[in-house]
Design a protein around this motif. Structure first.
Motif, PDB file in Angstrom:
ATOM      1  N   ALA A   3       0.824  -1.209   0.000  1.00 58.88           N
ATOM      2  CA  ALA A   3       0.000   0.000   0.000  1.00 58.88           C
ATOM      3  C   ALA A   3       0.858   1.258   0.000  1.00 58.88           C
ATOM      4  CB  ALA A   3      -0.930   0.013   1.214  1.00 58.88           C
ATOM      5  N   GLY A   4       2.179   1.097  -0.101  1.00 59.12           N
ATOM      6  CA  GLY A   4       3.076   2.249  -0.129  1.00 59.12           C
ATOM      7  C   GLY A   4       3.398   2.822   1.225  1.00 59.12           C
ATOM      8  N   VAL A   5       3.213   2.042   2.295  1.00 56.34           N
ATOM      9  CA  VAL A   5       3.457   2.524   3.655  1.00 56.34           C
ATOM     10  C   VAL A   5       4.892   2.198   4.069  1.00 56.34           C
ATOM     11  CG1 VAL A   5       2.715   2.383   6.058  1.00 56.34           C
ATOM     12  CG2 VAL A   5       1.031   2.209   4.215  1.00 56.34           C
ATOM     13  N   GLN A   6       5.537   3.140   4.741  1.00 57.98           N
ATOM     14  CA  GLN A   6       6.928   2.977   5.148  1.00 57.98           C
ATOM     15  C   GLN A   6       7.064   2.327   6.531  1.00 57.98           C
ATOM     16  OE1 GLN A   6       8.764   6.850   5.070  1.00 57.98           O
ATOM     17  NE2 GLN A   6       8.875   6.928   2.840  1.00 57.98           N
ATOM     18  N   TYR A   7       8.186   1.637   6.683  1.00 55.62           N
ATOM     19  CA  TYR A   7       8.590   1.068   7.972  1.00 55.62           C
ATOM     20  C   TYR A   7      10.115   1.044   7.973  1.00 55.62           C
ATOM     21  CZ  TYR A   7       9.543  -2.831  11.276  1.00 55.62           C
ATOM     22  OH  TYR A   7      10.035  -3.630  12.283  1.00 55.62           O
ATOM     23  N   ASP A   8      10.738   1.544   9.038  1.00 56.95           N
ATOM     24  CA  ASP A   8      12.190   1.520   9.132  1.00 56.95           C
ATOM     25  C   ASP A   8      12.614   1.094  10.528  1.00 56.95           C
ATOM     26  OD1 ASP A   8      11.467   3.829  10.491  1.00 56.95           O
ATOM     27  OD2 ASP A   8      12.197   5.175   8.943  1.00 56.95           O
ATOM     28  N   HIS A   9      13.812   0.569  10.633  1.00 55.15           N
ATOM     29  CA  HIS A   9      14.317   0.150  11.932  1.00 55.15           C
ATOM     30  C   HIS A   9      15.834   0.072  11.917  1.00 55.15           C
ATOM     31  CE1 HIS A   9      15.396  -3.866  10.517  1.00 55.15           C
ATOM     32  NE2 HIS A   9      14.163  -4.113  10.132  1.00 55.15           N
ATOM     33  N   LEU A  10      16.405   0.050  13.115  1.00 57.24           N
ATOM     34  CA  LEU A  10      17.821  -0.221  13.290  1.00 57.24           C
ATOM     35  C   LEU A  10      18.024  -1.721  13.460  1.00 57.24           C
ATOM     36  CD1 LEU A  10      18.761   2.547  15.894  1.00 57.24           C
ATOM     37  CD2 LEU A  10      19.173   2.605  13.430  1.00 57.24           C
ATOM     38  N   VAL A  11      19.169  -2.210  13.030  1.00 55.88           N
ATOM     39  CA  VAL A  11      19.578  -3.590  13.281  1.00 55.88           C
ATOM     40  C   VAL A  11      20.796  -3.546  14.196  1.00 55.88           C
ATOM     41  CG1 VAL A  11      20.290  -5.783  12.271  1.00 55.88           C
ATOM     42  CG2 VAL A  11      18.767  -4.268  10.983  1.00 55.88           C
ATOM     43  N   TYR A  12      20.793  -4.335  15.244  1.00 58.77           N
ATOM     44  CA  TYR A  12      21.938  -4.413  16.142  1.00 58.77           C
ATOM     45  C   TYR A  12      22.143  -5.869  16.547  1.00 58.77           C
ATOM     46  CZ  TYR A  12      18.471  -4.580  19.934  1.00 58.77           C
ATOM     47  OH  TYR A  12      17.429  -4.940  20.743  1.00 58.77           O
ATOM     48  N   GLU A  13      23.337  -6.162  17.022  1.00 54.09           N
ATOM     49  CA  GLU A  13      23.728  -7.525  17.378  1.00 54.09           C
ATOM     50  C   GLU A  13      23.428  -8.501  16.243  1.00 54.09           C
ATOM     51  OE1 GLU A  13      22.286  -8.742  21.183  1.00 54.09           O
ATOM     52  OE2 GLU A  13      23.158  -7.021  22.216  1.00 54.09           O
ATOM     53  N   GLY A  14      23.543  -8.015  15.011  1.00 46.83           N
ATOM     54  CA  GLY A  14      23.430  -8.880  13.844  1.00 46.83           C
ATOM     55  C   GLY A  14      22.045  -9.098  13.323  1.00 46.83           C
TER      56      GLY A  14
END
Length: 723
Positions: free
Chosen positions: A141-152
């Motif tokens: 639907a064109g909706v954004q989602y972002d996140h950090l990755v840590y510890e692999g």
């Protein structure tokens, strides 16, 4: 204590030995390579892919299936291209749709739930260390989602940053374009190689896929399985960059319990982000306000110790793993929610990032104000993390809480200062099969003894079929961290766990297998005080529904008196012991359906009585405009006289409406008769620009008996990101 030291040395030996045998070369680095070139085109984000850049860009396709099986190629294939200019990374993807029908969409809200939406994702390992990175997703639907990755492979989904995207839908495919600014990322200057992977989740085929293949037991974002992104030229150094996020708010509150007057208030403050380099940034906050942060989800509290609730405040989130993941889940020397929980924060700063290819630092300093009888205090944290071998790391830290206000005339009886220092070793093999952690902490304060310390060792081995963990911990009687989350002190704990999963080649069952775990807790004289042994069986079906059953045996020797209902009744006496058995069965429905539900039922003895419980949830999605749902929990606890019996009810209906991808309304109600409180939270949000919002939040607390109001308040807050 001698036995403790022996166990600790055994765990340390296991971790070092496993580390030696598991340090191999990265899995996909040499076999999955993407070349990214600079473009002079002005790329218009419209999902049409009609620029010359996309006609000549390297095509990356033939995605590998990850689930339900991790063999072969995906049915729902994806083609990806990448490019860059001086300011942005561009990603284009064609997501082919082999099955007719409507694409499942949860809502238009940013930061959607991964398994409830068709989506495409790109993961950047910007330091090429298979440890720290970024994930950017776009739903169908064109909706954004972002996140950090840590510890692999672990994710901080509360992190938000500025980036742009577009999506165009067709009957047989949907096409996306992303524009991710370099300034929204952290990376090493002059590097010419990153790690990268592309992922896809298609609900209609019930299929998760990835460009660089990975075993199905690992997270989609696991950087151990990333391929290689090769730049056409080394990345340029950036100058000083500053982002400013000021806010202004007004509020009105009334305390009905104490017959207080209507109180009007206002607030003004700001957050600032100063990017000192591509990999190091300084965050500053002055008079921060967290009124728009969502309410904590209440739980029926049958625990003898303090409950843990996660941090949601944006200031504490970037590079938060440096601070928040010190220690273990039950002994965290730093817990950011302690800051600003009872005392308002005047100002704070955080310096975090990489100062070399393998060295990360984190410095945080927060100053609180005086409130009532609690004096102002300063909170300081310093962490240094050195990467060793392929993906492992060694960390050292110091945490300090210092009372800065005048305590001579107050009733404050806490410590004038409390410091914790420690060293930690985190193990992560290149293929993520071996992970582990060892730490030693020491608390420093006036009157601290040799038992003001904590130590722990954990090792985990994970394959497609086996997941095995062994943990040993010791928390001293005098281990105090006033800025931490320490569930209890004065114990030694041993926690083994094992599961085995089988995967039938056909039929309605996708996976099934037994699960075993044990938790043994001893006091410092090595006498058993707590024991829980659980044996269960999990069954996962191809339609994404799941069934789980387990039985458990429990033993408790009470160190202090305790009311098992937590309702203020006559407590069970300290020094008494109890053993009991209970069982549980749970079911979760197919998450692809518009109507989803789950249920758990349990029955057994409980301390000196009996307990049965029923909990569940139900949700209906009217996609893509939101959902209406309810979670409920009922506990029936029967204890002999004169102890309290109780029927505890917790009901939480929720209405979540996404009028557009920028306009949201959430109504959340929590009825909890254990604490005699009915909480209502209505939260309106207009995201009129990236990471810039207008919030209108109404909160009311009432009694559950006659529904009379305890207090209510209304907050209006506006923030804007000047970038």
């Amino acid at each position: 204590m001698k036995l403790l030291k022996i166990h600790f040395l055994i765990f340390l030996h296991i971790m070092i030995t496993s580390h030696v045998f598991s340090q191999q070369k990265a899995v996909n680095k040499n076999n999955y390579i993407v070349h990214i070139k600079e473009t002079s085109d002005q790329i218009i984000l419209d999902g049409l892919l009609d620029e010359e850049t996309w006609r000549v860009a390297e095509l990356n396709d033939m995605f590998h299936r990850v689930t339900p099986t991790d063999t072969g190629y995906a049915k729902a294939q994806t083609s990806v291209m990448v490019a860059h200019d001086a300011s942005n990374i561009y990603v284009a993807a064609i997501c082919f749709d082999p099955m007719p029908g409507k694409r499942p969409i949860q809502s238009l809200r940013r930061d959607f739930r991964f398994f409830n939406n068709d989506n495409f994702a790109v993961f950047f390992d910007t330091f090429n260390d298979q440890t720290n990175g970024f994930g950017f997703y776009l739903s169908a639907a064109g909706v954004q989602y972002d996140h950090l990755v840590y510890e692999g492979s672990r994710v901080n989904a509360s992190w938000d940053t500025k980036w742009k995207s577009a999506m165009k839908s067709y009957d047989d495919r949907w096409v996306i374009e992303m524009s991710i600014p370099f300034r929204s990322l952290r990376y090493s200057e002059t590097d010419s190689v990153w790690g990268v992977n592309f992922g896809r989740f298609d609900l209609k085929t019930n299929e998760k896929s990835a460009w660089a293949p990975m075993p199905r037991q690992f997270n989609h974002c696991d950087l151990a399985y990333a391929g290689t992104l090769v730049w056409d030229k080394p990345l340029k150094k950036s100058g000083l960059r500053v982002s400013l996020i000021p806010y202004v708010k007004g509020k009105v509150t009334k305390d009905y319990e104490n017959n207080g007057p209507v109180t009007w208030g206002k607030g003004l403050g700001f957050d600032a982000k100063v990017m000192l380099s591509n990999s190091l940034n300084l965050d500053v906050t002055v008079n921060p306000d967290y009124s728009q942060v969502e309410e904590d989800r209440q739980v029926t509290n049958l625990d003898r110790f303090e409950l843990y609730f996660p941090e949601r405040r944006q200031f504490f989130l970037e590079n938060s793993d440096l601070f928040a993941n010190l220690g273990s889940s039950s002994a965290r020397p730093f817990f950011s929610r302690r800051i600003g929980l009872n005392l308002p924060v005047a100002a704070g700063m955080r310096l975090s990032g990489k100062i070399s290819d393998k060295l990360r630092i984190g410095l945080m300093d927060m100053q609180s104000e005086t409130k009532d009888l609690s004096p102002a205090s300063n909170y300081f944290v310093a962490v240094m993390q050195q990467q060793v071998f392929t993906r492992s790391s060694i960390s050292a830290f110091v945490i300090n809480k210092q009372v800065t206000g005048n305590v001579s005339d107050s009733a404050y009886n806490g410590l004038n200062y409390n410091r914790v220092v420690g060293v930690e070793y985190n193990l992560a093999s290149p293929d993520s099969r071996w992970t582990g952690k060892t730490f030693y902490h020491r608390a420093l304060y006036s009157g601290a003894s040799s038992n003001a310390a904590a130590a722990s060792g954990m090792i985990n081995f994970s394959t497609e079929y086996i997941d095995a963990t062994m943990t040993g911990s010791w928390i001293g009687d005098d281990y105090i961290s006033e800025v931490g989350y320490i569930r209890r002190t004065g114990y030694f704990e041993l926690t083994p766990a094992f599961s085995y999963t089988m995967y039938p080649s056909s039929g309605m069952v996708l996976s099934h297998g037994p699960v075993f775990d044990m938790d043994l807790i001893y006091d410092n004289k090595f006498s058993l005080t707590d024991r829980q042994i659980s044996l269960g069986y999990n069954i996962g079906f191809r339609d994404r529904s799941e069934i789980s059953v387990d039985v458990s045996e429990n033993f408790v020797l009470l160190a202090r008196s305790f009311d098992p209902t937590n309702t203020g009744g006559i407590p069970l006496a300290a020094g008494t012991s109890y053993s009991w058995l209970n069982s549980r069965i749970g079911f979760e429905s197919d998450s692809r359906k518009l109507f989803t539900y789950s249920a758990d039922f349990g029955y057994g003895s409980y301390y000196n009585g009996t307990r049965w419980f029923l909990s569940g949830s139900a949700e209906f999605r009217f996609q893509p405009y939101g959902s209406v749902g309810v979670t409920a929990n009922y506990n029936n606890i029967s204890l002999p006289e004169p102890y309290n019996s109780a029927n505890l009810v917790l009901i939480s209906p929720k209405l979540d409406i996404t009028f557009t991808d920028k306009l949201f309304l959430t109504t959340f109600v929590q009825y909890n008769d254990q604490i005699d409180n009915l909480n209502t939270n209505i939260r309106f949000q207009w995201q009129f620009a990236p990471v810039s919002n207008l919030f209108v939040v109404y909160t009311e607390n009432s009694y559950t008996g006659n529904f009379s109001t305890k207090n209510r308040g209304l907050v209006v807050k506006v923030s804007y990101w000047f970038n």
